[in-house]
Design a protein around this motif. Structure first.
Motif, PDB file in Angstrom:
ATOM      1  N   LEU A  92       0.826  -1.209   0.000  1.00 51.97           N
ATOM      2  CA  LEU A  92       0.000   0.000   0.000  1.00 51.97           C
ATOM      3  C   LEU A  92       0.858   1.256   0.000  1.00 51.97           C
ATOM      4  CD1 LEU A  92      -2.550   1.720   0.455  1.00 51.97           C
ATOM      5  CD2 LEU A  92      -2.496   1.041   2.851  1.00 51.97           C
ATOM      6  N   HIS A  93       1.853   1.270   0.874  1.00 53.94           N
ATOM      7  CA  HIS A  93       2.707   2.449   0.987  1.00 53.94           C
ATOM      8  C   HIS A  93       3.540   2.681  -0.262  1.00 53.94           C
ATOM      9  CE1 HIS A  93       1.748   2.922   5.252  1.00 53.94           C
ATOM     10  NE2 HIS A  93       2.354   4.080   5.191  1.00 53.94           N
ATOM     11  N   LEU A  96       1.328   3.887  -3.179  1.00 54.44           N
ATOM     12  CA  LEU A  96       0.938   5.289  -3.024  1.00 54.44           C
ATOM     13  C   LEU A  96       2.146   6.204  -3.219  1.00 54.44           C
ATOM     14  CD1 LEU A  96      -1.680   5.638  -0.155  1.00 54.44           C
ATOM     15  CD2 LEU A  96      -1.882   6.202  -2.562  1.00 54.44           C
ATOM     16  N   THR A  99       3.017   6.854  -7.006  1.00 55.43           N
ATOM     17  CA  THR A  99       2.143   7.804  -7.712  1.00 55.43           C
ATOM     18  C   THR A  99       2.306   9.213  -7.174  1.00 55.43           C
ATOM     19  OG1 THR A  99       0.442   6.824  -6.324  1.00 55.43           O
ATOM     20  CG2 THR A  99       0.304   6.375  -8.665  1.00 55.43           C
ATOM     21  N   LYS A 104       4.163  14.810  -7.680  1.00 55.50           N
ATOM     22  CA  LYS A 104       4.961  15.910  -7.136  1.00 55.50           C
ATOM     23  C   LYS A 104       6.027  16.359  -8.130  1.00 55.50           C
ATOM     24  CE  LYS A 104       4.664  15.398  -2.091  1.00 55.50           C
ATOM     25  NZ  LYS A 104       5.445  15.156  -0.833  1.00 55.50           N
ATOM     26  N   ARG A 114      -3.730  16.552  -2.405  1.00 55.73           N
ATOM     27  CA  ARG A 114      -4.627  16.163  -1.307  1.00 55.73           C
ATOM     28  C   ARG A 114      -6.085  16.357  -1.698  1.00 55.73           C
ATOM     29  NH1 ARG A 114      -0.751  18.466   2.316  1.00 55.73           N
ATOM     30  NH2 ARG A 114       0.227  16.840   3.591  1.00 55.73           N
ATOM     31  N   PHE A 117      -7.151  13.881  -4.223  1.00 53.55           N
ATOM     32  CA  PHE A 117      -7.251  12.583  -3.558  1.00 53.55           C
ATOM     33  C   PHE A 117      -8.586  12.422  -2.849  1.00 53.55           C
ATOM     34  CE2 PHE A 117      -6.752  10.226   0.446  1.00 53.55           C
ATOM     35  CZ  PHE A 117      -6.434   8.980  -0.050  1.00 53.55           C
ATOM     36  N   VAL A 120     -11.344  11.914  -5.250  1.00 53.55           N
ATOM     37  CA  VAL A 120     -11.346  10.547  -5.781  1.00 53.55           C
ATOM     38  C   VAL A 120     -11.913   9.574  -4.748  1.00 53.55           C
ATOM     39  CG1 VAL A 120      -9.859   8.629  -6.458  1.00 53.55           C
ATOM     40  CG2 VAL A 120      -9.464  10.901  -7.399  1.00 53.55           C
TER      41      VAL A 120
ATOM     42  N   LEU B  96      -4.551   9.469  -9.962  1.00 55.14           N
ATOM     43  CA  LEU B  96      -4.918   9.104  -8.595  1.00 55.14           C
ATOM     44  C   LEU B  96      -6.025   8.064  -8.592  1.00 55.14           C
ATOM     45  CD1 LEU B  96      -4.880  12.261  -6.287  1.00 55.14           C
ATOM     46  CD2 LEU B  96      -3.553  10.178  -6.127  1.00 55.14           C
ATOM     47  N   THR B  99      -4.690   4.404  -9.187  1.00 51.85           N
ATOM     48  CA  THR B  99      -4.040   3.760  -8.043  1.00 51.85           C
ATOM     49  C   THR B  99      -5.031   3.465  -6.929  1.00 51.85           C
ATOM     50  OG1 THR B  99      -3.227   6.001  -7.703  1.00 51.85           O
ATOM     51  CG2 THR B  99      -1.598   4.314  -8.121  1.00 51.85           C
ATOM     52  N   GLU B 112      -7.701   3.021   5.657  1.00 49.88           N
ATOM     53  CA  GLU B 112      -6.296   2.623   5.546  1.00 49.88           C
ATOM     54  C   GLU B 112      -5.619   3.379   4.412  1.00 49.88           C
ATOM     55  OE1 GLU B 112      -6.202  -1.952   7.056  1.00 49.88           O
ATOM     56  OE2 GLU B 112      -7.341  -1.565   5.240  1.00 49.88           O
ATOM     57  N   ILE B 113      -6.334   3.527   3.309  1.00 42.47           N
ATOM     58  CA  ILE B 113      -5.760   4.266   2.183  1.00 42.47           C
ATOM     59  C   ILE B 113      -5.516   5.715   2.579  1.00 42.47           C
ATOM     60  CG2 ILE B 113      -6.124   5.013  -0.190  1.00 42.47           C
ATOM     61  CD1 ILE B 113      -7.803   2.604  -0.686  1.00 42.47           C
ATOM     62  N   ARG B 114      -6.501   6.307   3.248  1.00 39.99           N
ATOM     63  CA  ARG B 114      -6.357   7.711   3.668  1.00 39.99           C
ATOM     64  C   ARG B 114      -5.160   7.885   4.586  1.00 39.99           C
ATOM     65  NH1 ARG B 114     -12.133   7.893   4.049  1.00 39.99           N
ATOM     66  NH2 ARG B 114     -13.020   9.198   2.401  1.00 39.99           N
ATOM     67  N   ALA B 116      -2.481   5.911   5.009  1.00 37.62           N
ATOM     68  CA  ALA B 116      -1.231   5.688   4.289  1.00 37.62           C
ATOM     69  C   ALA B 116      -0.913   6.888   3.410  1.00 37.62           C
ATOM     70  CB  ALA B 116      -1.331   4.422   3.442  1.00 37.62           C
ATOM     71  N   PHE B 117      -1.945   7.447   2.807  1.00 39.88           N
ATOM     72  CA  PHE B 117      -1.752   8.610   1.944  1.00 39.88           C
ATOM     73  C   PHE B 117      -1.158   9.788   2.706  1.00 39.88           C
ATOM     74  CE2 PHE B 117      -3.504  12.663   0.408  1.00 39.88           C
ATOM     75  CZ  PHE B 117      -2.947  12.692  -0.855  1.00 39.88           C
ATOM     76  N   GLN B 119       0.477   9.716   5.414  1.00 33.33           N
ATOM     77  CA  GLN B 119       1.845   9.389   5.832  1.00 33.33           C
ATOM     78  C   GLN B 119       2.815   9.598   4.679  1.00 33.33           C
ATOM     79  OE1 GLN B 119       1.373   5.396   7.275  1.00 33.33           O
ATOM     80  NE2 GLN B 119       0.884   6.033   9.362  1.00 33.33           N
ATOM     81  N   VAL B 120       2.410   9.188   3.502  1.00 34.14           N
ATOM     82  CA  VAL B 120       3.258   9.369   2.327  1.00 34.14           C
ATOM     83  C   VAL B 120       3.461  10.857   2.045  1.00 34.14           C
ATOM     84  CG1 VAL B 120       3.336   9.109  -0.182  1.00 34.14           C
ATOM     85  CG2 VAL B 120       2.721   7.166   1.252  1.00 34.14           C
ATOM     86  N   MET B 121       2.384  11.619   2.180  1.00 40.53           N
ATOM     87  CA  MET B 121       2.472  13.049   1.919  1.00 40.53           C
ATOM     88  C   MET B 121       3.400  13.746   2.904  1.00 40.53           C
ATOM     89  SD  MET B 121       0.811  13.732  -0.787  1.00 40.53           S
ATOM     90  CE  MET B 121       0.579  15.510  -0.766  1.00 40.53           C
ATOM     91  N   ASN B 122       3.529  13.171   4.083  1.00 40.37           N
ATOM     92  CA  ASN B 122       4.410  13.763   5.105  1.00 40.37           C
ATOM     93  C   ASN B 122       5.788  13.131   5.094  1.00 40.37           C
ATOM     94  OD1 ASN B 122       2.274  15.365   5.855  1.00 40.37           O
ATOM     95  ND2 ASN B 122       1.645  14.036   7.521  1.00 40.37           N
ATOM     96  N   ASN B 123       6.077  12.403   4.026  1.00 43.65           N
ATOM     97  CA  ASN B 123       7.401  11.789   3.868  1.00 43.65           C
ATOM     98  C   ASN B 123       7.770  10.844   4.992  1.00 43.65           C
ATOM     99  OD1 ASN B 123       8.055  12.947   1.404  1.00 43.65           O
ATOM    100  ND2 ASN B 123       8.736  14.826   2.380  1.00 43.65           N
ATOM    101  N   ASN B 124       6.747  10.283   5.629  1.00 47.90           N
ATOM    102  CA  ASN B 124       7.032   9.247   6.620  1.00 47.90           C
ATOM    103  C   ASN B 124       7.116   7.913   5.886  1.00 47.90           C
ATOM    104  OD1 ASN B 124       6.793  11.292   8.384  1.00 47.90           O
ATOM    105  ND2 ASN B 124       4.828  10.663   9.228  1.00 47.90           N
ATOM    106  N   HIS B 125       8.315   7.541   5.517  1.00 49.18           N
ATOM    107  CA  HIS B 125       8.471   6.332   4.710  1.00 49.18           C
ATOM    108  C   HIS B 125       8.389   5.086   5.567  1.00 49.18           C
ATOM    109  CE1 HIS B 125       9.522   9.005   1.514  1.00 49.18           C
ATOM    110  NE2 HIS B 125      10.540   9.460   2.184  1.00 49.18           N
ATOM    111  N   ASN B 126       7.172   4.597   5.776  1.00 44.45           N
ATOM    112  CA  ASN B 126       7.012   3.347   6.534  1.00 44.45           C
ATOM    113  C   ASN B 126       6.565   2.227   5.606  1.00 44.45           C
ATOM    114  OD1 ASN B 126       7.647   4.773   8.859  1.00 44.45           O
ATOM    115  ND2 ASN B 126       5.519   5.399   9.150  1.00 44.45           N
TER     116      ASN B 126
END
Lengths: 126, 126
Positions: A92-93, A96, A99, A104, A114, A117, A120, B96, B99, B112-114, B116-117, B119-126
């Motif tokens: 999932l990560h 996401l 894309t 960006k 955002r 998103f 969508v 968008l 995906t 879960e998608i929200r 994860a999204f 987190q990705v937007m905040n550059n928290n690479h988990n």
DNA sequence: AGTTGTACCATCACAACACATGGTACATGT
DNA sequence: ACATGTACCATGTGTTGTGATGGTACAACT
């Protein structure tokens, strides 16, 4: 099986539950066919709401870790170990991330991404 | 050029500004090389904050509709008409949507998608 | 001196959402 | 009767992001 929930942990309660069940499966403390406590029972033991436990069970079943058999209760899935090591969250990560990075790179603002998103996610196909 | 801003419109002010400039370009009411009002001037005319106007100008420049030349002011981009018809937003939505659809098809929850999204937007690479 | 775009700092109201809680009810079985 | 999972209804709290506001300051130029 021993489950410990930490109220002060920033991790959501239902997530803690999901994680611990998966860990127990991976450590073979829980084997396929083993019965899990009922939703209401576990909620009572952990002093939390039954809806929260139900949410965790719902996710665990979707991930193929447990099987709910209605009135018969809940049991560990036959292929629980395989399914609990497969990390759906990692896919999932990365998906996401790919894309979002692509978007960006085109100079699109974080805000715009955002907003698009959430549109969508709400099935507003604009 | 005439610009009218509606405070009661749910559409954000800076978005109204961006849209109207692009429309004016498409209708050839604004031609390449034409000068736009200064940020402070336009903000004063429309009774809005200069930061809001600056935000609209920033987006318009990124989209290749206008050119800011520092102390010399702001002008319509040579290829403004082409750039204002190209819909960057449409590509954003379809990308968008693809995906998200792929993720949803895997049984992943909207929540879960929200999560994860963001987190990705905040550059928290988990 | 005055104006250009720009970059920081900050605050506030508002909406959307996540998490957790509670109550009620249902069919299906023992 | 009693328990199973599940599906609705609802509320409250906290977080996050947006939009818009305001102040201050800068280099570059007329």
């Amino acid at each position: 099986m021993e489950i410990s929930i930490d109220i002060d942990d920033p991790v959501p309660l239902f997530t803690q539950l999901v994680t611990q069940v998966k860990q127990a499966v991976n450590q073979e403390k829980l084997a396929p066919g083993d019965a899990l406590p009922s939703i209401r029972q576990l909620a009572n033991d952990l002093t939390m709401n039954s809806k929260t436990v139900a949410k965790a069970y719902r996710i665990l079943e979707r991930d193929g870790v447990i099987q709910t058999r209605g009135y018969r209760g809940t049991f560990i899935h036959p292929e629980a170990k395989t399914n609990s090591t497969v990390d759906l969250n990692e896919w999932l990560h990365t998906t996401l991330n790919e894309t979002v990075s692509k978007l960006k790179a085109s100079g699109i603002t974080d805000s715009e991404i955002r907003i698009a998103f959430s549109q969508v996610m709400n099935n507003n196909h604009n």
